[in-house]
Structures are given as C-alpha cells and as structure tokens.
Design a protein around this motif. Structure first.
Motif, PDB file in Angstrom:
ATOM      1  N   ALA A   4      48.367  57.264 -11.918  1.00 30.52           N
ATOM      2  CA  ALA A   4      48.937  57.707 -13.178  1.00 30.52           C
ATOM      3  C   ALA A   4      50.355  57.211 -13.374  1.00 30.52           C
ATOM      4  O   ALA A   4      50.803  57.036 -14.508  1.00 30.52           O
ATOM      5  CB  ALA A   4      48.912  59.225 -13.229  1.00 30.52           C
ATOM      6  N   THR A  13      57.983  61.361 -24.256  1.00 29.51           N
ATOM      7  CA  THR A  13      56.734  62.078 -24.021  1.00 29.51           C
ATOM      8  C   THR A  13      56.718  62.667 -22.612  1.00 29.51           C
ATOM      9  O   THR A  13      56.311  63.807 -22.406  1.00 29.51           O
ATOM     10  CB  THR A  13      55.534  61.115 -24.187  1.00 29.51           C
ATOM     11  OG1 THR A  13      55.751  60.333 -25.347  1.00 29.51           O
ATOM     12  CG2 THR A  13      54.236  61.878 -24.282  1.00 29.51           C
ATOM     13  N   LEU A  14      57.181  61.842 -21.629  1.00 28.09           N
ATOM     14  CA  LEU A  14      57.148  62.284 -20.236  1.00 28.09           C
ATOM     15  C   LEU A  14      57.971  63.543 -20.035  1.00 28.09           C
ATOM     16  O   LEU A  14      57.561  64.474 -19.358  1.00 28.09           O
ATOM     17  CB  LEU A  14      57.700  61.184 -19.330  1.00 28.09           C
ATOM     18  CG  LEU A  14      56.722  60.153 -18.783  1.00 28.09           C
ATOM     19  CD1 LEU A  14      57.470  59.158 -17.933  1.00 28.09           C
ATOM     20  CD2 LEU A  14      55.634  60.811 -17.967  1.00 28.09           C
ATOM     21  N   TYR A  19      52.047  70.066 -20.709  1.00 30.36           N
ATOM     22  CA  TYR A  19      51.377  70.276 -19.435  1.00 30.36           C
ATOM     23  C   TYR A  19      51.448  69.083 -18.506  1.00 30.36           C
ATOM     24  O   TYR A  19      50.817  69.071 -17.471  1.00 30.36           O
ATOM     25  CB  TYR A  19      49.914  70.662 -19.675  1.00 30.36           C
ATOM     26  CG  TYR A  19      49.775  71.996 -20.350  1.00 30.36           C
ATOM     27  CD1 TYR A  19      50.290  73.127 -19.737  1.00 30.36           C
ATOM     28  CD2 TYR A  19      49.150  72.114 -21.575  1.00 30.36           C
ATOM     29  CE1 TYR A  19      50.175  74.362 -20.342  1.00 30.36           C
ATOM     30  CE2 TYR A  19      49.028  73.341 -22.182  1.00 30.36           C
ATOM     31  CZ  TYR A  19      49.547  74.469 -21.567  1.00 30.36           C
ATOM     32  OH  TYR A  19      49.435  75.677 -22.157  1.00 30.36           O
ATOM     33  N   THR A  20      52.168  68.066 -18.866  1.00 31.75           N
ATOM     34  CA  THR A  20      52.192  66.888 -18.010  1.00 31.75           C
ATOM     35  C   THR A  20      53.424  66.896 -17.117  1.00 31.75           C
ATOM     36  O   THR A  20      54.452  67.440 -17.473  1.00 31.75           O
ATOM     37  CB  THR A  20      52.190  65.600 -18.849  1.00 31.75           C
ATOM     38  OG1 THR A  20      53.323  65.660 -19.719  1.00 31.75           O
ATOM     39  CG2 THR A  20      50.912  65.468 -19.637  1.00 31.75           C
ATOM     40  N   SER A  21      53.267  66.281 -15.943  1.00 32.94           N
ATOM     41  CA  SER A  21      54.398  66.162 -15.020  1.00 32.94           C
ATOM     42  C   SER A  21      55.237  64.959 -15.410  1.00 32.94           C
ATOM     43  O   SER A  21      54.696  63.883 -15.643  1.00 32.94           O
ATOM     44  CB  SER A  21      53.872  65.974 -13.595  1.00 32.94           C
ATOM     45  OG  SER A  21      54.817  65.284 -12.823  1.00 32.94           O
ATOM     46  N   SER A  24      54.451  62.237 -13.131  1.00 33.96           N
ATOM     47  CA  SER A  24      53.040  61.841 -13.061  1.00 33.96           C
ATOM     48  C   SER A  24      52.462  61.969 -11.664  1.00 33.96           C
ATOM     49  O   SER A  24      51.727  61.096 -11.199  1.00 33.96           O
ATOM     50  CB  SER A  24      52.842  60.406 -13.560  1.00 33.96           C
ATOM     51  OG  SER A  24      53.293  60.293 -14.879  1.00 33.96           O
ATOM     52  N   SER A  26      50.770  65.034  -8.807  1.00 35.60           N
ATOM     53  CA  SER A  26      50.234  66.385  -8.754  1.00 35.60           C
ATOM     54  C   SER A  26      51.227  67.310  -8.059  1.00 35.60           C
ATOM     55  O   SER A  26      52.139  66.864  -7.364  1.00 35.60           O
ATOM     56  CB  SER A  26      48.900  66.395  -8.013  1.00 35.60           C
ATOM     57  OG  SER A  26      49.118  66.073  -6.663  1.00 35.60           O
TER      58      SER A  26
ATOM     59  N   VAL B   7      46.570  68.563 -15.657  1.00 37.22           N
ATOM     60  CA  VAL B   7      46.233  67.146 -15.665  1.00 37.22           C
ATOM     61  C   VAL B   7      45.911  66.738 -14.234  1.00 37.22           C
ATOM     62  O   VAL B   7      46.706  66.947 -13.321  1.00 37.22           O
ATOM     63  CB  VAL B   7      47.413  66.308 -16.207  1.00 37.22           C
ATOM     64  CG1 VAL B   7      47.023  64.848 -16.291  1.00 37.22           C
ATOM     65  CG2 VAL B   7      47.829  66.835 -17.566  1.00 37.22           C
ATOM     66  N   TYR B   9      46.045  64.369 -11.781  1.00 36.16           N
ATOM     67  CA  TYR B   9      46.609  63.059 -11.451  1.00 36.16           C
ATOM     68  C   TYR B   9      45.894  62.414 -10.271  1.00 36.16           C
ATOM     69  O   TYR B   9      45.850  61.199 -10.153  1.00 36.16           O
ATOM     70  CB  TYR B   9      48.094  63.204 -11.119  1.00 36.16           C
ATOM     71  CG  TYR B   9      48.911  63.621 -12.298  1.00 36.16           C
ATOM     72  CD1 TYR B   9      49.180  62.702 -13.319  1.00 36.16           C
ATOM     73  CD2 TYR B   9      49.405  64.902 -12.399  1.00 36.16           C
ATOM     74  CE1 TYR B   9      49.925  63.094 -14.408  1.00 36.16           C
ATOM     75  CE2 TYR B   9      50.150  65.283 -13.481  1.00 36.16           C
ATOM     76  CZ  TYR B   9      50.406  64.380 -14.493  1.00 36.16           C
ATOM     77  OH  TYR B   9      51.135  64.758 -15.575  1.00 36.16           O
TER      78      TYR B   9
END
Lengths: 256, 125
Positions: A4, A13-14, A19-21, A24, A26, B7, B9
């Motif tokens: 990712a 956006t990042l 809900y996004t890291s 990118s 986990s 998400v 990843y």
C-alpha cells in the motif's frame, strides 16, 4: 516490495483523517516499529555508555582498554591464534538467519506456505546456533581459563569459579591469613561485555521464541486461513532488528 | 467478523511469482554485500591491530575507527532499508523512525565522548 505504501496518494488525502493510516501500514506493523525505535534507543544508550567508559580510560600508559583483536583470539578445537574469527562467524550466522527471515517474508507475500515453513525453520536454527556460540564465547574469552581477561575482582563469590585462576596468600581486614584470588585486567570492560552481549542475547532468545511460535502457527495454517502472512513480517522486523543491533555491537565492542 | 472501517493494508503486500524473483535476487545481492563488508572489517582487525597502528588515541587508530563506523552505517542502512523494507514505506514513516536516532544518539555520543575526555584529563592531573 509493492504494498500500500507505494500507491500514489496525495498528502492531503493521506493526512486528512478518516479511516486510513497516513503511513499506509497496519496497526500491528506500526506498533512493532514504535517498539523497535524505543528498544534501539536503549541499545544506543548502552553503547554510548560503553564509549564514555572507554574514552575516560583512553591512555594506554595509565590504563589499558582492550580491543577485540586482543581478547577474542580463539577458535574451538584449535590453539591457533585467530583474532576476531570466532565473532566474525557469529556475525555471519546472524546475518544468514536474517536473510532466511527476509526470504520467509517474501514467500509469505506469495502465499507459499511450504517455503515460509522452510525459511522460518532455518531462521530458528540460525538463532539457536548463535545462542550456542554465545555460550562458548561467554565461558571462554573473558571468564575462561584460556581467556586473556579475568573478571575476578576482589569478590569472594566469584573466587570459587570452576575455571581456575591464581591463588596467593594474603592478609584480610581482620589480620587473618587467607587465600586470595589474583586480579588482572580491566573489569569494567568485562562488565560492559556481559551486560551488552547479554542484553542482546536475551533479545535473540526472545526472537527465537517468537519465531518458533509463529512457525508453529504457519504450520497449523493459521495465516493461510487469514489470507496474509503479515505476522511473519512483524516477527521478521524484530528479528532483523536483533541482527541490526549485533552489527553495532560487533563494531563498537569487538572492532574498535 | 468483517469490519468495513478497517483498511486491510496487509493484503496489499502480496506479489506475483515474477516480482518475487526480482525481490529474491535483490536479497541475495544485499547478502553478498553484507558478507563482503564483514570480511573486510575482520581483515582490517587481523592485519592492522591497534598496537601496530599506534595505540588508542593515535591518528592511525582514529582512521581505522572511522573506517569501521562508515562500514557499520553502510551495513545498517542495507539491513534497515532492504531487509526491514523501510525503503519501501512512506517517507513520513521513514523519517519518523530514523530522525530520533540521527538527533538523539549523535547528541548523546557527542556529550558523552566530550565528558569522557574531561574525566580522563581530570584523572591524569
């Protein structure tokens, strides 16, 4: 590695929430990195303290701070003078086990369960060989009868060491004649040796344990069912870190 | 339970057989490099012992120490960026992990070495 993180996403956006890291990665992987950063600072502190002790005793005339090539000169099974060869072998074993670990991670990205088992097993074996080598190193180079440095200070508990040593007759504080252990060599160097390589060895031991547990889960098919082998990647990060620390210990303890 | 607010990843890490071949050849190249650097380090220790280049605190030994440190940073960089895949992560993550070391450890080393020389001078006088 793709993943990712190589996708082009603009920073608005990042970092824009949701809900996004922003990194990118986990949650688990990020936490492993956080842990490694703090653990790395601990090792950095230990090695910096070693540097302090060393440069405070920098004069060869008044005090002697040994180098690795003077201390670590033996190989098992031979009496040949072989400076640094044994620790170089240990370094090599750890590097190779790091390579088998990264190969296991790579196989996990292809969902190749058989290859993951093979490489994880070799990583565990490499870690165990390293730990075994450290046992010989600990019992030979500094404490051992064959070592160049003794750790026996005026410490009654250590003078009963089974490794031998030199006894002389002396007089204690009460005027009694007693046997005393002759001391030689800088004990500060030995203290740092056992503390730093011991702390690292404990990390290796834990790493072998983690690797073994993850290998067991791989064999049981846990990660295959989950659809990804990210757990292998996470213990891989820890294992590479152990190798990374050894690179620094090798330089700052054994070489300079 | 499948959560649609997370998400995943970890699934993006998957790659094909083709890509795997490329990654493996990179791994083997880095392995060769790390081994060669280790051999060079040991060779320096074998052929140029401290006693022969002038002892602790001499310029000859200082040169060897500097060489060792450069080789160490080289090895560390390859382990972190390739084996730990930090080179493939986002720039922000890379900086967040590496900057604490560059700032704090270098500062700590500077302070401690400076103090160590002062302590040493005090003991001598």
């Amino acid at each position: 590695m793709a993943g990712a993180a190589s996708k082009e996403i603009d920073s608005a956006t990042l970092w824009g929430g949701g809900y996004t890291s922003p990194f990118s990665v986990s949650y688990g992987k990020l936490m492993m990195w956080f842990f490694l950063v703090s653990d790395g600072l601990t090792f950095g502190g230990l090695l910096s303290a070693l540097g302090f002790a060393k440069f405070a005793n920098v004069n060869d005339a008044t005090s002697h701070w040994p180098t690795g090539e003077e201390v670590f000169t033996h190989l098992p099974g031979t009496h040949a003078h072989a400076p640094l060869i044994y620790v170089a072998l240990m370094t090599f074993i750890l590097i190779i086990s790091s390579v088998t670990m990264v190969l296991a991670v790579e196989a996990g990205h292809r969902m190749d369960k058989k290859a993951v088992i093979k490489w994880m097993a070799w990583t565990v074996v490499g870690g165990l060989i390293f730990l075994g080598s450290q046992v010989w190193e600990w019992s030979t180079f500094i404490a051992g009868y064959d070592g160049d440095i003794s750790t026996w200070a005026d410490n009654g508990t250590l003078s009963h060491s089974p490794y031998g040593g030199q006894w002389v007759m002396g007089v204690d504080a009460h005027g009694h004649e007693v046997k005393q252990m002759v001391t030689y060599g800088p004990t500060l160097y030995a203290n740092f040796f056992f503390f730093i390589t011991g702390f690292h060895g404990f990390h290796v031991f834990t790493g072998v344990l983690f690797n073994f547990l993850v290998l067991r889960n791989v064999i049981r098919g846990v990660y295959h069912k989950r659809g990804h082998y990210e757990m292998v990647e996470k213990v891989g990060l820890y294992w590479h870190f152990v190798d990374l620390v050894w690179v620094f210990v090798f330089t700052f303890f054994y070489l300079v | 339970m499948v959560r649609d607010d997370i998400v995943e990843y970890s699934l993006d890490g998957h790659h094909s057989e083709e890509a795997g071949k490329k990654i493996r050849s990179k791994i083997f190249k880095v392995t060769a490099l790390l081994s060669v650097v280790t051999i060079v380090e040991v060779a320096i220790g074998w052929f140029l012992p401290r006693a022969e280049v002038g002892g602790l605190g001499s310029w000859g030994w200082f040169g060897i120490e500097t060489t060792y440190m450069i080789l160490t940073v080289l090895k560390a960089a390859y382990i972190i960026l390739v084996f730990m895949h930090l080179g493939d992560e986002r720039k922000a993550l890379r900086r967040m992990i590496l900057w604490p070391y560059i700032i704090f450890i270098l500062y700590l080393v500077f302070i401690l070495v400076t103090e160590a020389y002062a302590v040493n001078a005090a003991w001598l006088s």
